[in-house]
Design a protein around this motif. Structure first.
Motif, short mmCIF file in Angstrom:
data_model
loop_
_atom_site.label_atom_id
_atom_site.label_comp_id
_atom_site.label_asym_id
_atom_site.label_seq_id
_atom_site.Cartn_x
_atom_site.Cartn_y
_atom_site.Cartn_z
N THR A 164 65.83 -3.17 15.99
CA THR A 164 65.30 -4.08 14.61
C THR A 164 63.78 -4.65 14.78
O THR A 164 63.49 -4.78 16.02
CB THR A 164 66.41 -5.07 14.19
OG1 THR A 164 66.22 -6.12 15.22
CG2 THR A 164 67.55 -4.64 14.05
N TYR A 180 74.13 -0.01 0.82
CA TYR A 180 73.90 -1.38 0.62
C TYR A 180 75.26 -2.21 0.92
O TYR A 180 75.15 -3.41 1.97
CB TYR A 180 73.66 -2.00 -0.91
CG TYR A 180 72.96 -3.26 -0.91
CD1 TYR A 180 71.92 -3.82 -0.48
CD2 TYR A 180 73.96 -4.20 -1.35
CE1 TYR A 180 71.35 -5.06 -0.49
CE2 TYR A 180 73.53 -5.52 -1.64
CZ TYR A 180 72.29 -5.82 -1.24
OH TYR A 180 71.83 -7.22 -1.23
N SER A 236 69.04 -9.23 6.02
CA SER A 236 68.93 -9.66 7.28
C SER A 236 67.16 -10.02 7.46
O SER A 236 66.78 -10.66 8.56
CB SER A 236 69.15 -8.44 8.18
OG SER A 236 70.67 -8.26 8.26
N PRO A 258 71.18 -2.92 3.53
CA PRO A 258 70.14 -1.97 3.53
C PRO A 258 69.74 -1.32 2.19
O PRO A 258 70.59 -0.96 1.17
CB PRO A 258 70.86 -0.88 4.34
CG PRO A 258 72.24 -1.00 4.39
CD PRO A 258 72.43 -2.32 4.07
N SER A 288 65.73 -1.69 10.22
CA SER A 288 66.43 -1.30 11.54
C SER A 288 65.97 0.01 11.70
O SER A 288 65.64 0.84 10.96
CB SER A 288 67.89 -1.16 10.97
OG SER A 288 68.49 -2.29 10.74
N SER A 309 66.54 -3.94 5.68
CA SER A 309 67.72 -4.67 5.67
C SER A 309 67.50 -5.83 4.50
O SER A 309 67.01 -6.62 5.28
CB SER A 309 68.43 -4.80 6.96
OG SER A 309 68.87 -3.72 7.61
N HIS A 340 76.59 -1.71 4.78
CA HIS A 340 75.63 -2.22 5.72
C HIS A 340 75.43 -0.99 6.79
O HIS A 340 75.73 -1.05 8.08
CB HIS A 340 76.21 -3.54 6.61
CG HIS A 340 76.68 -4.50 5.76
ND1 HIS A 340 75.65 -4.84 4.60
CD2 HIS A 340 77.61 -5.16 5.40
CE1 HIS A 340 76.36 -5.91 4.10
NE2 HIS A 340 77.62 -6.14 4.34
N GLY A 348 71.29 -3.37 9.70
CA GLY A 348 71.20 -4.85 9.11
C GLY A 348 71.87 -4.98 7.94
O GLY A 348 72.20 -4.19 7.02
#
Length: 292
Positions: free
Chosen positions: A4, A238, A282, A263, A286, A279, A241, A260
């Motif tokens: 990440t 989404y 988050s 997304p 990623s 993400s 994840h 994350g």
């Protein structure tokens, strides 16, 4: 393997410069674009843009990047060499998706609150025309030959680029969202955000303009990208994840990759070595390495 990169809050869109040295990531939460240095894997700077930046697209020569600002209803034009905004172009209400034509002459911007596509002449930076489309246009992609553009709205509006008019509308799944063409232009992959149990990708035969297959993916499928060799499509899910990796030849999901939270967008490096996934919850990108 995955890793990440920390970027601005609530990242949405991501795109690579044509030479693959930089990735631009829009941040809804800070009204900036995070500039990732791909070699080091770090966000090296942040460029202030308009209110609620959403999507980003580079010109083919890599000199400019176009960033849509959803709440401002504008497009920020970034000079890539200096990393500064050189102009701001008013477009329609709810500017969301953006794509630059393969010849670099036009930028198409979807306006999801005014149900239009704004056409910008890249050389002059002028808004040259506005094309009415179906309700709530989200994303847009040009065919590799530049003759047509697919606009994702309540269906898929097909625009003839020469005339600047919608020539047909293709019915796909429920709540379509993202679109990408295979490098040879033979197929378009359209994600269907759907509802419970109906999260899919519609595969359109570009020559006939018909859906040839439907592929189940993760929950809340949003954007999609295809590797430069045309072998793999990556779909950001989404609510799951995850990212679904689709083998283009067989039309089946070969792996599901955790990323994350939330997304939204995905882009593949020009050499196909990695996919970057925003993400949103988050606040990271990623990074999926080839072979993950």
């Amino acid at each position: 393997m995955t890793s990440t990169i920390r970027v601005g809050p609530n990242p949405v869109g991501v795109a690579f410069s044509p030479d693959g040295s930089k990735a631009y990531v829009t941040s809804h939460g800070s009204d900036t674009v995070s500039v990732i240095d791909v070699a080091s894997g770090t966000a090296s700077s942040a460029i202030p843009v308009g209110d609620a930046p959403t999507s980003v697209a580079f010109t083919p020569d890599g000199s400019k990047a176009y960033v849509t600002n959803q709440i401002s209803g504008t497009v920020s034009v970034v000079d890539v060499a200096s990393g500064t905004v050189t102009s701001t172009i008013p477009v329609g209400d709810g500017a969301y998706g953006v794509a630059v034509s393969p010849d670099g002459s036009k930028a198409y911007v979807t306006n999801n609150r005014s149900d239009t596509v704004s056409v910008i002449k890249v050389l002059s930076g002028a808004l040259t025309s506005t094309i009415p489309v179906s309700a709530i246009p989200r994303n847009v992609a040009f065919t590799p030959d530049g003759l047509k553009a697919y606009v994702i709205s309540s269906g898929v509006d097909v625009i003839d680029v020469a005339s600047g008019t919608v020539i047909s509308t293709i019915s796909v799944g429920q709540n379509p969202f993202g679109v990408v063409f295979t490098p040879d232009g033979s197929k378009a992959y359209v994600t269907n955000f759907g509802s419970s149990g109906t999260h899919t990708v519609s595969v359109i035969d570009a020559a006939s303009g018909t859906v040839r297959s439907t592929i189940p993916v993760g929950s809340g499928s949003m954007n999609v990208a295809i590797t430069p060799d045309g072998s793999t499509a990556y779909v950001a899910n989404y609510f799951s994840h995850t990212v679904s990796a689709i083998d283009v030849a067989s039309g089946s999901v070969t792996s599901t990759i955790p990323v994350g939270l939330g997304p939204v967008d995905v882009a593949v490096t020009p050499r196909g070595s990695a996919a970057y996934v925003t993400s949103n919850t988050s606040g990271v990108v990623s990074v999926i390495r080839q072979g993950t």
